[in-house]
Design a protein around this motif. Sequence first.
Motif, short mmCIF file in Angstrom:
data_model
loop_
_atom_site.label_atom_id
_atom_site.label_comp_id
_atom_site.label_asym_id
_atom_site.label_seq_id
_atom_site.Cartn_x
_atom_site.Cartn_y
_atom_site.Cartn_z
N PHE A 1 0.81 -1.22 0.00
CA PHE A 1 0.00 0.00 0.00
C PHE A 1 0.84 1.27 0.00
CE2 PHE A 1 -3.25 -2.79 2.26
CZ PHE A 1 -4.08 -2.91 1.15
N GLY A 2 2.11 1.16 0.39
CA GLY A 2 2.97 2.34 0.45
C GLY A 2 2.68 3.24 1.63
N THR A 3 2.04 2.68 2.66
CA THR A 3 1.72 3.47 3.85
C THR A 3 1.53 2.55 5.04
OG1 THR A 3 0.22 5.12 4.81
CG2 THR A 3 -0.79 3.44 3.43
N GLY A 4 1.70 3.11 6.23
CA GLY A 4 1.42 2.37 7.45
C GLY A 4 0.08 2.78 8.04
N LYS A 5 -0.65 3.63 7.32
CA LYS A 5 -1.94 4.13 7.79
C LYS A 5 -3.08 3.24 7.27
CE LYS A 5 -0.37 8.90 7.99
NZ LYS A 5 -0.54 10.26 7.48
N SER A 6 -4.27 3.49 7.78
CA SER A 6 -5.47 2.75 7.36
C SER A 6 -5.73 2.96 5.86
CB SER A 6 -6.66 3.25 8.17
OG SER A 6 -7.81 2.54 7.84
#
Length: 95
Positions: free
Chosen positions: A37-42
């Motif tokens: 996803f390229g993120t650690g966020k929801s």
Amino acid sequence: MTSFPEALDHTFVAPIGVDVKGEIWACVEMPGSAEFFGTGKSVKVAATVDGVPVSSAFMPTGAGSHMLSLNAKLRKRLGKDIGDAVTVHLEQRLS
């Protein structure tokens, strides 16, 4: 900059049950999700779980990956519970 929705075609198999601070939650963990996803966020997605359409968010586990919650109604429809494996197919990223 990526605009959403974004088409996805990614499938993984995982058991239901993620250890969150000593409690087992009715979720499936996606391996390599932060990189994917390229993120650690929801991240909100449209997906299928064992062929059943779901629109939900992958939540950060706090350990560098994401998990998708499977509510009791969905688990009953699938005939699955904690410890059972499901196939998740990501079709669209919504956020």
